[in-house]
Scaffold this active site. Structure first.
Site, short mmCIF file in Angstrom:
data_model
loop_
_atom_site.label_atom_id
_atom_site.label_comp_id
_atom_site.label_asym_id
_atom_site.label_seq_id
_atom_site.Cartn_x
_atom_site.Cartn_y
_atom_site.Cartn_z
N GLU A 166 -22.29 3.90 -2.26
CA GLU A 166 -22.39 2.33 -1.48
C GLU A 166 -20.99 1.69 -1.28
O GLU A 166 -21.21 0.78 -0.24
CB GLU A 166 -23.39 1.21 -1.81
CG GLU A 166 -24.90 2.02 -2.13
CD GLU A 166 -25.08 2.24 -0.49
OE1 GLU A 166 -25.37 1.02 0.08
OE2 GLU A 166 -25.92 2.56 0.16
N CYS A 192 1.18 -1.14 -0.07
CA CYS A 192 0.14 -0.26 -0.30
C CYS A 192 0.94 1.45 -0.01
O CYS A 192 1.27 1.87 1.26
CB CYS A 192 -0.73 0.06 1.53
SG CYS A 192 -1.91 1.39 1.21
#
Length: 444
Positions: A414, A95
């Site tokens: 969402e 990451c």
């Protein structure tokens, strides 16, 4: 005498409801603006993760409070150690965003720049965390009492129980945050990756991963050059809720920085460039055993790893009290995060939220005896299961051609909510495995 007819009542009631709704919306925007103002004052910027979480200010507040506590407030570990542990955790998933962010913060709190040359340059005590970091990130069910014993009884390099608990919380927090970062595409500003992403399961097939079928060979990406030019750690994002005063604060800060840069000496500039080169180092420098990755728990041939049953060790009955006793108040902060994410307003029903949570725990080896897992297949579509499993178990693989999750049919509004559920469920799962191992060590 004034008589109110129904014709008069309904428009008035509707108007009142609209006013109340508008007041709620305005108050939420004010709440986000206040959180961002605090970030601007304390850090001088609003990070990309906070911007992604902005639609859910109540959760964002709980998340920021927990993160600030474990990284900056009182605790047994010195500040440089905390950020270095965060670097180690983020590196397991390659990451870039979190590795670079915590590298900069590591230097800001007085960390030794030499440590950023790689894991072998770090103190032996930090290197001892490498194994439990690797296990928790990819196969948390392997976490054993022996791992805890090794860390607590390593001679001069041994960890105290309080130090270890804080380290475990930081590891789990950053592992799960990697899932959110990749799920929301926050890491895209820092690609391409320097090598095949650690965590891509061997022979991973994106079309059938939800059911464990694997037939496609692992993709090997060509090495890329290190990024050396100056880049912002925060992605640009237009936030409607930011008011003029926030924008002005940013503009004034940029002007001050520009004037300061103009007055700096050549030596200072060279030091900054060297420091930045270290911050943008390859995350693979901080990991060992890069081939260690997620394996299918449910399809393993070995039987010596038993399913983790929540009825035997749960967060509510066991984990909360232990972590709160060994690391004061963190239990309450974590518990508030778990409660906040389950009460977020969403189009999803409570049953669907529960299905998402239990499915994540299931693929990580945790089962609930009182839950009907048939509901998972009834409530979660196949593509959604694929997305959830990939982001939870091997998030860095989601940005390769073998796992094209950008095609998944999840609305943007969402997706953030689903990613928050994934992050918190994964966080709790890792904590349960680690805290159970610590408990077993304490009673042995």
């Amino acid at each position: 005498m004034i008589i109110c007819t129904n014709k008069m009542e309904y428009p008035l009631r509707t108007q009142c409801q609209r006013v109340q709704k508008q007041v709620m919306v305005n108050s939420e925007k004010e709440r986000v603006s206040l959180l961002f103002m605090k970030a601007l004052v304390s850090r001088g910027s609003v990070d990309a993760v906070s911007q992604q979480m902005a639609p859910h200010p109540q959760y964002l507040e709980s998340f920021l409070r927990t993160q600030h506590y474990i990284l900056h407030m009182d605790g047994p570990l010195p500040l440089p150690y905390r950020h270095y542990i965060a670097i180690m955790a983020a590196a397991r998933h390659h990451c870039n965003y979190l590795v670079y962010l915590h590298s900069a913060q590591f230097l800001r709190v007085g960390g030794d720049p030499l440590w950023l040359q790689g894991l072998e340059a770090a103190p032996p005590r930090l290197r001892l965390l490498d194994h439990i970091n690797k296990v928790l990130a990819h196969q948390p069910w392997l976490t054993a009492c022996s791992h805890i014993q090794t860390l607590l009884k390593s001679g001069e390099q041994c960890w105290s129980l309080a130090e270890l608990v804080q380290a475990v919380v930081i590891l789990a927090h950053c592992h799960s945050l990697c899932s959110f970062v990749f799920g929301c595409d926050t890491d895209s500003d820092f690609v391409p990756l320097s090598k095949s992403p650690n965590g891509t399961p061997p022979t991973f097939c994106p079309f059938d991963a939800a059911n464990g079928n694997t037939n496609v060979p692992q993709l090997l990406a060509a090495p890329s050059e290190h990024i050396t030019r100056r880049r912002s750690l925060d992605s640009s994002c237009d936030m409607v809720c930011l008011k003029e005063r926030i924008q002005k604060s940013q503009e004034e800060r940029e002007k001050r920085e520009e004037r300061l840069l103009q007055t700096q000496t050549l030596q200072q500039t060279d030091m900054e460039e060297e420091e930045e080169m270290i911050c943008f180092a390859d995350p693979s420098r901080f990991i060992t055993d890069p081939d260690f990755c997620y394996q299918e728990f449910a399809r393993r041939e070995e039987d010596h790893f038993q399913v983790f049953r929540v009825q035997d060790y749960s967060w509510e009955d066991h984990g909360f009290s232990l972590v709160n006793r060994l690391y004061s108040d963190i239990g309450h902060l974590l518990d508030d995060r778990f409660r906040s994410v389950t009460t977020l307003p969403s189009l999803h029903s409570p049953d669907m939220k529960r299905a998402i949570w239990n499915y994540i725990h299931c693929v990580l080896g945790i089962r609930y005896d009182d839950y009907d897992y048939g509901e998972v297949n009834q409530l979660l579509e196949r593509d959604l299961k694929l997305y959830i499993k990939a982001v939870a178990c091997f998030p860095d693989a989601t940005k390769t051609s073998v796992c094209p999750l950008s095609l998944t049919p999840i609305k943007t509004s969402e997706r953030i909510h689903v990613n928050l559920l994934i992050m918190e469920a994964r966080l709790q799962a890792e904590l349960l495995y680690a805290l159970r191992a610590i408990t077993q060590y304490m009673i042995a």
